[in-house]
Design a protein around this motif. Structure first.
Motif, mmCIF file in Angstrom:
data_model
loop_
_atom_site.group_PDB
_atom_site.id
_atom_site.type_symbol
_atom_site.label_atom_id
_atom_site.label_comp_id
_atom_site.label_asym_id
_atom_site.label_seq_id
_atom_site.Cartn_x
_atom_site.Cartn_y
_atom_site.Cartn_z
ATOM 1 N N ARG A 255 -2.314 2.360 -3.788
ATOM 2 C CA ARG A 255 -3.023 3.442 -4.470
ATOM 3 C C ARG A 255 -3.135 4.662 -3.568
ATOM 4 N N LEU A 256 -3.143 5.830 -4.218
ATOM 5 C CA LEU A 256 -3.195 7.075 -3.453
ATOM 6 C C LEU A 256 -4.495 7.196 -2.667
ATOM 7 N N VAL A 257 -5.592 6.699 -3.236
ATOM 8 C CA VAL A 257 -6.877 6.799 -2.544
ATOM 9 C C VAL A 257 -6.894 5.948 -1.279
ATOM 10 N N ASP A 258 -6.057 4.883 -1.232
ATOM 11 C CA ASP A 258 -5.979 4.049 -0.040
ATOM 12 C C ASP A 258 -4.977 4.575 0.976
ATOM 13 N N LEU A 259 -4.090 5.482 0.545
ATOM 14 C CA LEU A 259 -3.051 5.991 1.444
ATOM 15 C C LEU A 259 -3.449 7.283 2.145
ATOM 16 N N CYS A 260 -4.453 7.966 1.660
ATOM 17 C CA CYS A 260 -4.853 9.244 2.247
ATOM 18 C C CYS A 260 -6.318 9.204 2.647
ATOM 19 N N ARG A 261 -6.734 10.236 3.370
ATOM 20 C CA ARG A 261 -8.115 10.303 3.866
ATOM 21 C C ARG A 261 -8.453 11.747 4.191
ATOM 22 N N PRO A 262 -9.652 12.234 3.818
ATOM 23 C CA PRO A 262 -10.031 13.611 4.165
ATOM 24 C C PRO A 262 -10.137 13.783 5.681
ATOM 25 N N THR A 263 -9.855 14.994 6.128
ATOM 26 C CA THR A 263 -9.952 15.279 7.562
ATOM 27 C C THR A 263 -11.390 15.260 8.061
ATOM 28 N N GLN A 264 -12.358 15.581 7.169
ATOM 29 C CA GLN A 264 -13.773 15.548 7.524
ATOM 30 C C GLN A 264 -14.539 14.839 6.416
ATOM 31 N N ASN A 265 -15.681 14.216 6.768
ATOM 32 C CA ASN A 265 -16.462 13.482 5.783
ATOM 33 C C ASN A 265 -17.057 14.394 4.717
ATOM 34 N N ARG A 266 -17.311 15.634 5.046
ATOM 35 C CA ARG A 266 -17.933 16.525 4.062
ATOM 36 C C ARG A 266 -16.973 16.924 2.958
ATOM 37 N N TYR A 267 -15.688 16.638 3.139
ATOM 38 C CA TYR A 267 -14.707 16.936 2.096
ATOM 39 C C TYR A 267 -14.470 15.742 1.168
ATOM 40 N N ASN A 268 -15.217 14.645 1.322
ATOM 41 C CA ASN A 268 -14.950 13.448 0.520
ATOM 42 C C ASN A 268 -15.067 13.730 -0.969
ATOM 43 N N LEU A 269 -16.210 14.295 -1.394
ATOM 44 C CA LEU A 269 -16.441 14.541 -2.813
ATOM 45 C C LEU A 269 -15.488 15.593 -3.356
ATOM 46 N N ALA A 270 -15.233 16.653 -2.576
ATOM 47 C CA ALA A 270 -14.339 17.714 -3.045
ATOM 48 C C ALA A 270 -12.918 17.181 -3.246
ATOM 49 N N VAL A 271 -12.426 16.376 -2.326
ATOM 50 C CA VAL A 271 -11.076 15.806 -2.463
ATOM 51 C C VAL A 271 -11.013 14.858 -3.653
ATOM 52 N N GLY B 134 -8.945 13.899 -8.999
ATOM 53 C CA GLY B 134 -9.233 13.382 -10.323
ATOM 54 C C GLY B 134 -8.724 11.958 -10.510
ATOM 55 N N LYS B 135 -8.159 11.701 -11.690
ATOM 56 C CA LYS B 135 -7.676 10.368 -12.014
ATOM 57 C C LYS B 135 -6.435 9.986 -11.210
ATOM 58 N N ASP B 136 -5.719 10.978 -10.686
ATOM 59 C CA ASP B 136 -4.521 10.663 -9.914
ATOM 60 C C ASP B 136 -4.848 9.968 -8.594
ATOM 61 N N MET B 137 -6.097 10.024 -8.125
ATOM 62 C CA MET B 137 -6.444 9.341 -6.880
ATOM 63 C C MET B 137 -6.360 7.824 -7.036
ATOM 64 N N ASP B 138 -6.499 7.308 -8.276
ATOM 65 C CA ASP B 138 -6.376 5.879 -8.517
ATOM 66 C C ASP B 138 -4.970 5.483 -8.936
ATOM 67 N N ALA B 139 -4.027 6.425 -8.952
ATOM 68 C CA ALA B 139 -2.662 6.106 -9.338
ATOM 69 C C ALA B 139 -1.965 5.348 -8.207
ATOM 70 N N ILE B 140 -0.906 4.600 -8.586
ATOM 71 C CA ILE B 140 -0.149 3.786 -7.638
ATOM 72 C C ILE B 140 1.104 4.555 -7.235
ATOM 73 N N VAL B 141 1.336 4.671 -5.927
ATOM 74 C CA VAL B 141 2.484 5.419 -5.394
ATOM 75 C C VAL B 141 3.653 4.439 -5.228
ATOM 76 N N VAL B 142 4.811 4.814 -5.788
ATOM 77 C CA VAL B 142 6.040 4.031 -5.663
ATOM 78 C C VAL B 142 7.129 4.943 -5.145
ATOM 79 N N ASP B 143 8.254 4.325 -4.688
ATOM 80 C CA ASP B 143 9.302 5.134 -4.061
ATOM 81 C C ASP B 143 10.197 5.817 -5.083
ATOM 82 N N THR B 144 10.588 5.123 -6.150
ATOM 83 C CA THR B 144 11.518 5.694 -7.130
ATOM 84 C C THR B 144 10.989 5.476 -8.537
#
Length: 904
Positions: free
Chosen positions: A93-109, A114-124
């Protein structure tokens, strides 16, 4: 000055009461504060420890709640794990592959993705289709996939332009630059957040989105902004505020660093609290009652203060009304003074005329009565006439008074003669004796009841003691049951975890067996000679395998005889051992047992992940292909030239087909984008027009003489950029009511809102006529009247057929069609009536528009007529209603049926 003095005088009692209440409140609060500060050091320290523990427990509980997976979330995570095992191209999942640079950006990111943060990233894209097919076959559910090879990201020019703006102004920055992610997944992050800007505050976001340079830009050049607190300003200019629970939970997934520190701090505080309790006990509690009394007094004083303030506000409001009334009265008095002056002038003129006419009458009387006055010697005939008339009136009045007094005395004498004092005295004596006997009986009964009450009180005290003991026993049992349930719940959770891990291991074993079978089958097909063990070693392995199989069978029999499992677990165990004992599995196991792995490198015998296995497989395949090429080079093929020419032609055809397909895909993508933009444009056009019409129509349908402004209704989109990706909300606020959800409105309010939305949609794409089936079922008479008036006002735009049982619809329709049952033929019959012949209002005048004063006055009169029967209905008796029902003709009741009013 007089008016100001009166206003101060009228509000001075409330002000004095308010000041007195506030002073008492301040005194009570200071006393309470002093009392609270006088609590012992133990209580203060223990309260501090309890507060810290509560805060830490809340934080840990919140973190646990955020990470507690419900069935759906757990099913999705299991599905992702299965996808990773079967398809190496699944990254997570995209939310598990990325991380905000600072904790104060958690909610903004989180809000930006949006819903794409729970999407699954695949290669092709092929991997995404395979995953979708797997989810469909396994009936796991649905998921969104982001193929890295086909994602559309913003152009680098626009990204660099916005990055340059952010570098010049440090109050905002690109959301993509605020996310830490590997370069491999950077494309997925750019697709999710785009060119969204993260701003420090909402004012900065407004300045960025609505500045002069950005206001006239094209739609593609506009900027979407997200504040650190979660507010959003979209490219269309709409603003969204607030944070949902899902956003908070998703944002909390980025914070995991301080949990261990909080747990260790919690343990230390608990140890300190136990030591403190051991040394000093549980606290004094000596000031509890007094502090509770002070809190109650403070609560009462605050209520009194609130009431005094509201009374003061009401008094000021009434004072303003009286001042306004006084001003209007002064204006009215000025007009009346002017009218009175004009009237006095007219009276003066009339008085002069009357005086002149009286003088003329006196002259004529003097001329005619002069001989009579000389004969009788009367100097003033008018005074003589008035004296004679007054004496006659006095005589008549005295005679009338004497006659009335005589009649009263006669009637009084007759009434006194007819009185019977003896019988009344006897009745009173009898009544007195009865009351005395009843009093004696009541005293005796009271003594008996008092003795019974004493006995009952004694029994009640015993029962209360028994009840208290039983309650204490019940509480102890409840505590034991709660502990047992907690242990049972924990055991069930452990059992579920073990079952899930067993299922995962079983699936891995199945995959390994399948790979073993495929490897052996491929070796047989390719005629690969595998190194085999000698016969002695094979016999030892068979003996070990037989002993292990006998042990497994004995364990199986023991587990079966030892107890009865649930149906699901028993099925899983049966499947497990049946697969182990399957003929093909046994054959593959024996074939694999004959293979000699002693010559294999030790690092190749270690278990690897799917990615490492694929890399190793590619390495061996490349080595095999290289060896094959070496072999082919040693033994040249004479037909290689012809085969090369043929393959060259095929490659050219394939390249041409690929280029053509690529061009066709580009054109199809352009056509699709045009259709999508056209669809969004048409939808937004219709949405804006329907929303504007809805506000006007709902205001007209809820407006009345009591509420001239009417209500408010509007539509809103969940996603204004992509309307088809989200839903639509319909909110309505009736007059003089606060905002609430549509489900919390009454049936009549929902009906009015639904009709307003229906007419608003009709205004965009008009229909020739409406058919309404009892839409007034949940409406009262006032709302039915409003709906009738609106339909009549719009009768020039459409025709309306209304099926109703309300008389108000019948009265205001242009024609009636009634359906009734014919008793003689036992069939339905229809009757029609044209009401335009009897419509006198329509002959007199044209209906005024809804906003004109005439329409408002007419509607107010009709509402008053509707309310009058309600006020009069309470004074009627039920007997009169029954008489009216009996007088109704029987044939009329039989012919009565459903009727429909038709408004053209």
């Amino acid at each position: 000055m007089h008016l100001a003095h009166n206003s101060n005088h009228s509000t001075s009692p409330q002000l004095q009461s308010l000041k007195k209440t506030q002073s008492e409140l301040a005194t009570s609060e200071s006393t309470l504060s002093t009392l609270q500060k006088s609590v012992s050091e133990y209580q203060t320290k223990r309260t501090t420890i309890e507060a810290q523990l509560e805060s830490i427990q809340n934080t840990l509980r919140q973190a646990k709640d955020d990470r507690r997976k419900d069935k759906e979330e757990e099913r999705i995570l299991n599905a992702i794990g299965a996808l990773k095992r079967h398809f190496p191209g699944v990254k997570g999942r995209l939310v598990d592959l990325c991380r905000p640079t600072q904790n104060r950006y958690n909610l903004a990111v989180t809000v930006a993705g949006g819903k794409d943060m729970d999407a699954i990233v695949v290669d092709t894209k092929k991997t995404a289709f395979d995953c979708i097919k797997y989810l469909r076959d396994q009936r796991i559910g649905t998921a969104t996939f982001l193929p890295l090879d086909s994602l559309q990201t913003p152009s680098p020019e626009s990204t660099e332009r916005l990055r340059g703006m952010a570098e010049d102004d440090g109050r905002y920055r690109l959301a993509a630059d605020s996310i830490r992610v590997e370069e491999e997944y950077k494309r997925a992050v750019l697709y999710a957040v785009g060119n969204t800007m993260i701003c420090d505050s909402l004012d900065v976001a407004r300045e960025l989105c609505f500045s002069r340079g950005n206001r006239g830009a094209n739609v593609d050049d506009r900027v979407k902004a997200v504040t650190i607190k979660g507010a959003v300003i979209s490219k269309a200019g709409t603003m969204t505020g607030g944070v949902t629970k899902d956003d908070t939970n998703r944002a909390g997934r980025f914070s995991d660093q301080k949990l261990e520190e909080l747990r260790s701090k919690k343990d230390a505080l608990e140890v300190e609290r136990e030591d403190l309790d051991t040394e000093a006990g549980r606290g004094s509690g000596s000031h509890t009652a007094k502090s509770e009394d002070l809190r109650n007094a403070i609560g009462n004083l605050r209520n009194k203060e609130q009431y005094t303030k509201s009374d003061l506000e009401y008094t000021k409001k009434k004072l303003k009304e009286q001042v306004a009334l006084l001003k209007s009265s002064k204006k009215t008095f000025a007009k009346l003074d002017k009218q009175a002056t004009d009237a006095e002038e007219g009276c003066t003129e009339a008085q002069d005329k009357v005086t002149s006419h009286r003088q003329e009458v006196r002259d004529i009387e003097e001329e005619h009565f002069a001989p009579f006055r000389e004969e009788t010697g009367i100097s003033d005939l008018r005074a003589y006439d008035e004296a004679i008339g007054k004496a006659r009136e006095d005589f008549v009045k005295q005679r009338t008074d004497l006659r009335e007094h005589l009649a009263k005395l006669t009637a009084k004498k007759k009434y006194e003669d007819e009185k019977d004092f003896e019988s009344k005295l006897a009745k009173a004596s009898k009544k007195k004796s009865n009351h005395e006997s009843q009093l004696e009986e009541a005293e005796a009964t009271e003594e008996e009841l008092l003795s019974k009450v004493a006995e009952v009180n004694a029994k009640l005290a015993d029962a209360e003691a028994t009840l208290k003991q039983a309650t204490e026993t019940e509480q102890e049992k409840d505590e034991v049951v709660r502990d047992a349930r907690a242990v049972l719940k924990e055991a069930e959770g452990d059992f579920n975890k073990v079952s899930k891990s067993m299922n995962a291991e079983e699936s891995d074993i199945m995959v390994l067996r399948q790979k073993l079978h495929e490897t052996l089958q491929k070796a047989r097909v390719d005629e690969v000679e595998l190194p085999m063990l000698d016969d002695a070693t094979m016999d030892e392995d068979e003996d070990m395998e037989d002993s292990q199989s006998s042990k497994r069978s004995s364990r199986t029999r023991g587990s079966t005889s030892g107890g009865t499992f649930s149906g699901t677990q028993g099925t899983q165990d049966t499947e497990h051992f049946s697969q182990r004992d399957d003929a093909k599995v046994s054959e593959d196991r024996k074939a694999a047992g004959k293979v000699d792995f002693s010559s294999m490198d030790e690092d190749l015998k270690m278990r690897r992940s799917a990615k490492e296995e694929n890399e190793l497989k590619k390495k061996f395949e490349s080595k095999i292909s290289k060896l094959t090429q070496d072999i082919d080079s040693i033994a040249p093929n004479m037909k290689a030239s012809d085969a090369f020419d043929t393959m060259t032609e095929k490659v050219k055809e394939t390249v041409e087909d690929f280029n053509q397909a690529k061009e066709d895909g580009r054109k199809a993508n352009e056509v699709f984008n045009k259709v999508r933009k056209a669809r969004a444009h048409k939808f937004n056009t219709a949405f804006k027009q329907i929303d504007a019409a809805l506000k006007i129509i709902y205001t007209d349908m809820t407006k009345s003489s009591k509420h001239p402004l009417g209500g408010n209704a509007y539509l809103s989109l969940d996603d204004s950029d992509e309307p088809y990706r989200g839903g639509m909300k319909f909110n309505a606020m009736p007059p003089m009511k606060r905002f609430r959800d549509m489900e919390q409105l009454s049936g009549g309010e929902k009906t009015v809102a639904a009709l307003s939305l229906l007419f608003a949609i009709h205004s965009y794409r008009p229909a020739p006529f409406f058919i309404m089936d009892e839409v007034d079922a949940a409406l009262d008479n006032v709302n039915v009247l409003k709906v009738c008036n609106y339909i009549r006002q719009r009768s020039s735009d459409f025709q309306c057929i209304v099926i109703s049982l309300k008389d108000m619809f019948f009265e205001r329709s242009e024609s009636l069609v009634g359906i009734c049952r014919d008793v003689e033929t036992s069939a339905s019959n229809s009757m029609t009536l044209d009401l335009t012949k009897f419509d006198r209002k329509k002959k007199r005048k044209v209906i005024s528009p809804p906003s004109s004063p005439a329409a408002d006055e007419e509607e107010a009169e009709e509402e008053e007529e509707v309310e009058k029967p309600k006020r009069k209905r309470g004074g009627k008796k039920k007997k009169e209603e029954d008489d009216d029902e009996e007088e109704e003709d029987e044939p009329k009741r039989k012919r009565r049926g459903r009727s429909s009013g038709i408004t053209a």
